[in-house]
Design a protein around this motif. Structure first.
Motif, PDB file in Angstrom:
ATOM      1  N   VAL A 141     -35.117  -3.203  45.620  1.00 24.26           N
ATOM      2  CA  VAL A 141     -36.567  -3.028  45.542  1.00 24.26           C
ATOM      3  C   VAL A 141     -37.010  -2.157  46.706  1.00 24.26           C
ATOM      4  N   ALA A 142     -37.735  -1.097  46.406  1.00 21.48           N
ATOM      5  CA  ALA A 142     -38.276  -0.211  47.433  1.00 21.48           C
ATOM      6  C   ALA A 142     -39.396   0.614  46.813  1.00 21.48           C
ATOM      7  N   ASN A 153     -40.180   3.089  52.562  1.00 21.15           N
ATOM      8  CA  ASN A 153     -41.122   3.299  53.652  1.00 21.15           C
ATOM      9  C   ASN A 153     -41.065   2.085  54.573  1.00 21.15           C
ATOM     10  N   ALA A 154     -40.832   2.320  55.850  1.00 18.87           N
ATOM     11  CA  ALA A 154     -40.664   1.218  56.795  1.00 18.87           C
ATOM     12  C   ALA A 154     -41.901   0.341  56.915  1.00 18.87           C
ATOM     13  N   ALA A 155     -43.063   0.827  56.481  1.00  7.86           N
ATOM     14  CA  ALA A 155     -44.283   0.014  56.535  1.00  7.86           C
ATOM     15  C   ALA A 155     -44.297  -1.063  55.459  1.00  7.86           C
ATOM     16  N   ASP A 156     -43.434  -0.930  54.442  1.00  6.48           N
ATOM     17  CA  ASP A 156     -43.350  -1.931  53.377  1.00  6.48           C
ATOM     18  C   ASP A 156     -42.472  -3.083  53.844  1.00  6.48           C
ATOM     19  N   LEU A 157     -43.019  -4.278  53.849  1.00  3.12           N
ATOM     20  CA  LEU A 157     -42.283  -5.465  54.272  1.00  3.12           C
ATOM     21  C   LEU A 157     -41.962  -6.303  53.040  1.00  3.12           C
ATOM     22  N   LEU A 158     -40.678  -6.374  52.701  1.00  4.99           N
ATOM     23  CA  LEU A 158     -40.226  -7.069  51.501  1.00  4.99           C
ATOM     24  C   LEU A 158     -39.435  -8.317  51.884  1.00  4.99           C
ATOM     25  N   TYR A 213     -44.426  -8.999  49.082  1.00  2.00           N
ATOM     26  CA  TYR A 213     -44.749  -7.693  49.669  1.00  2.00           C
ATOM     27  C   TYR A 213     -45.878  -7.817  50.675  1.00  2.00           C
ATOM     28  N   ALA A 214     -45.749  -7.079  51.771  1.00  5.73           N
ATOM     29  CA  ALA A 214     -46.832  -6.903  52.740  1.00  5.73           C
ATOM     30  C   ALA A 214     -46.742  -5.479  53.266  1.00  5.73           C
ATOM     31  N   LEU A 215     -47.845  -4.986  53.794  1.00  5.73           N
ATOM     32  CA  LEU A 215     -47.901  -3.604  54.280  1.00  5.73           C
ATOM     33  C   LEU A 215     -48.359  -3.600  55.728  1.00  5.73           C
ATOM     34  N   ASP A 216     -47.560  -2.983  56.573  1.00  4.94           N
ATOM     35  CA  ASP A 216     -47.835  -2.965  58.011  1.00  4.94           C
ATOM     36  C   ASP A 216     -48.349  -1.586  58.436  1.00  4.94           C
TER      37      ASP A 216
END
Length: 288
Positions: A141-142, A153-158, A213-216
């Motif tokens: 998943v990405a 994208n490193a801002a995506d926290l899975l 999912y979270a976005l940083d």
């Protein structure tokens, strides 16, 4: 025209070999492979009446009859071909709310959300026919790159949610307390889960449905599209020829941005009488 499979001397399929339009075509059931029952062939001489179609030739076989007593066998082998898996049910409309910064936390991420709780993995050879198991299969998943691939994208926290039957201990993933997979990659915005041979279809579905999912970032886009990719790990052509195949699906997550409050910072600058200051955030000017 379809012909009953119960063929024999009493229900023979009679063809005129001189007529190119008269042929027998074998149409196997969907996803069938193996060796079906063969056909028995007889030949007719000139005393044959010329009629074709489904006929009863029992009385004319051998002796002075038109049909030969000797036979030939016609066999068919349907070779296995690996069918691509599929990721189904990825049709939720998730919404992620950006974290709102505070004086104490200037990097608030926001609460992770469950992406979709009804994802299922379909695979003919593993799930339906059970000629192979889930050992070595992977779910990746990405972020989607817009052209059928990934753009992690490193801002995506899975991660995986522990709210249901799925739990994690380190990199081990369990369903109902039974280890069924391992997290073999989770960095830079890409999550990779590798399943074990004991995993069942329902357990794999539970894991696929537990992705969060979270976005940083403080400057989020209006939406983020994630791609799910399942690889069937067809080793040694156990699932048929064609090598390992993948099945993909995407889901779009709407992002709700938050207005972060400004942060006041105490000023530690000073200005001497009759001097001009240009440093800090104090207005420049002349003292008197």
């Amino acid at each position: 025209n379809a012909v009953s499979t119960a063929v024999g001397n009493g229900t023979a399929v009679v063809l005129d070999l001189a007529d190119a339009a008269q042929q027998i075509r074998f149409v196997p059931a969907a996803d069938y492979n193996g060796t079906p029952g063969g056909l028995t062939l007889r030949a007719a001489d000139g005393s044959w009446d010329g009629l074709t179609g489904v006929r009863n030739i029992a009385a004319a076989v051998g002796g002075s009859g038109a049909w030969s007593s000797g036979t030939a066998a016609l066999g068919i082998v349907v070779h296995a071909l690996n069918d691509a898996p599929a990721v189904n049910g990825l049709d939720a409309t998730p919404v992620f709310v950006e974290g709102r910064d505070s004086p104490a936390d200037r990097n608030a991420v926001g609460t992770p959300i469950l992406v979709d709780a009804s994802v299922t993995i379909a695979d003919v050879e593993i799930v339906t026919q059970a000629v192979d198991n889930f050992a070595g299969t992977t779910l990746t998943v990405a972020r989607d790159n817009g052209s059928g691939g990934f753009a992690a994208n490193a801002a995506d926290l899975l991660a995986l949610s522990g709210a249901g039957t799925v739990s994690t201990s380190g990199t081990v993933v369990a369903v109902g307390g039974t280890p069924v997979a391992d997290i073999t990659g989770n960095s830079g915005g890409q999550l990779v889960i590798t399943f074990r041979g004991n995993a069942t279809a329902s357990q794999v579905n539970a894991v696929a449905s537990a992705v969060t999912y979270a976005l940083d970032t403080d400057t989020p886009p209006a939406s983020v599209t994630l791609r799910y990719r399942f690889n069937d790990d067809n080793q040694g052509a156990v699932q048929g020829s064609g090598g390992s195949l993948t099945g993909d699906a995407t889901v779009t997550i709407a992002i709700t941005a938050q207005n972060d409050p400004p942060l006041a910072v105490d000023d530690a600058q000073a200005i001497a009488e009759d001097a001009v200051s240009t440093g800090g955030n104090v207005l420049s000017g002349s003292g008197s």
